[in-house]
Scaffold this active site. Structure first.
Site, mmCIF file in Angstrom:
data_model
loop_
_atom_site.group_PDB
_atom_site.id
_atom_site.type_symbol
_atom_site.label_atom_id
_atom_site.label_comp_id
_atom_site.label_asym_id
_atom_site.label_seq_id
_atom_site.Cartn_x
_atom_site.Cartn_y
_atom_site.Cartn_z
ATOM 1 N N ASP A 30 0.697 -6.304 -6.902
ATOM 2 C CA ASP A 30 0.318 -5.674 -5.649
ATOM 3 C C ASP A 30 1.493 -5.871 -4.687
ATOM 4 O OD1 ASP A 30 -1.359 -4.773 -3.404
ATOM 5 O OD2 ASP A 30 -1.413 -6.892 -2.856
ATOM 6 N N ASP A 32 1.387 -5.356 -0.588
ATOM 7 C CA ASP A 32 1.070 -5.919 0.723
ATOM 8 C C ASP A 32 0.370 -7.269 0.606
ATOM 9 O OD1 ASP A 32 1.041 -3.331 3.035
ATOM 10 O OD2 ASP A 32 1.375 -2.957 0.908
#
Length: 241
Positions: A30, A32
């Protein structure tokens, strides 16, 4: 030295120690709050005075309190109408930093023969730059629509559909992980998936090793490895070389 369940800030659940990094062939991150230190959408919203409103929706979504990521994202993106490309640039230059250990972990993965995937519910403006910065092999994220004409350079408050679809949500993250694994001719069990929010859980569940990084409670509880203090490269304490 390998970590144990008693290592401070490093929790192992249902994970058999003894695995090596080189036992895996793909790692999916991922972006953020995992690879980078911010939630980009919250910082973008600050440019139009809507950070608190957008951040509250983001937090509830990442905690799993808002289950429909697509609706949540469309709602937040709509609030970005009027933000300029210059504002995006300012967020990247002034606020976005790689999280501790990101460079070291990606470098170690590549040295061990793994391919690296960035798959994000965030935006291509940032994901493509992080991909280039870290030498990541594959990236998938959402594309913000920018106006042409009189308001050229401003966001419309909508997303642009791409060849694979419009929104990279939890289901798309899982599908992307499996698609890249298939392209590489490897099994899901040879994949590592690393994230912090509820929309990362589908790809984490599909992978042979799921890793939570400074994650929301729901994600920490379901991950095989939870890094709760220190940098991303603490994963190397778990996977001996």
């Amino acid at each position: 030295m390998q970590a144990t369940e008693n290592s401070p800030g490093l929790v192992l659940r249902n994970f058999a120690t003894g695995k090596k990094l080189s036992d895996f062939k793909l790692i999916a991150f991922d972006m953020d709050s995992t690879l980078i230190n911010i939630e980009c959408i919250d910082e973008i919203a600050d440019a139009v005075g809507r950070k608190a409103e957008v951040a509250a929706i983001t937090e509830a979504t990442m905690r799993g309190e808002i289950a429909d990521f697509q609706t949540s994202l469309r709602r937040r993106v709509a609030l970005l109408k009027g933000v300029t490309v210059a504002d995006l640039e300012a967020v990247y230059v002034q606020r976005l930093q790689l999280n501790p250990g990101a460079t070291e972990l990606v470098k170690a993965c590549k040295a061990a023969g793994l391919k690296v995937l960035l798959v994000s519910g965030g935006f291509t403006f940032f994901a493509d730059r992080v991909k280039e910065r870290l030498g990541i092999d594959f990236a998938r994220s959402n594309l913000l629509e920018v106006q042409s004409g009189p308001n050229c350079g401003q966001l419309t408050g909508s997303l642009v559909a791409q060849a694979w679809g419009e929104i990279c949500d939890g289901a798309e993250k899982r599908r992307t992980l499996l698609e890249v694994a298939s392209l590489l001719g490897i099994e899901p069990e040879q994949c590592i998936a690393m994230g912090d929010g509820a929309n990362d859980l589908p790809m984490m569940a599909a992978a042979g090793l799921s890793v939570a990084y400074h994650a929301k409670p729901k994600v920490r509880e379901q991950a095989m490895v939870s890094i709760e203090s220190g940098g991303l490269d603490r994963l190397l304490e778990v996977l001996g070389n």
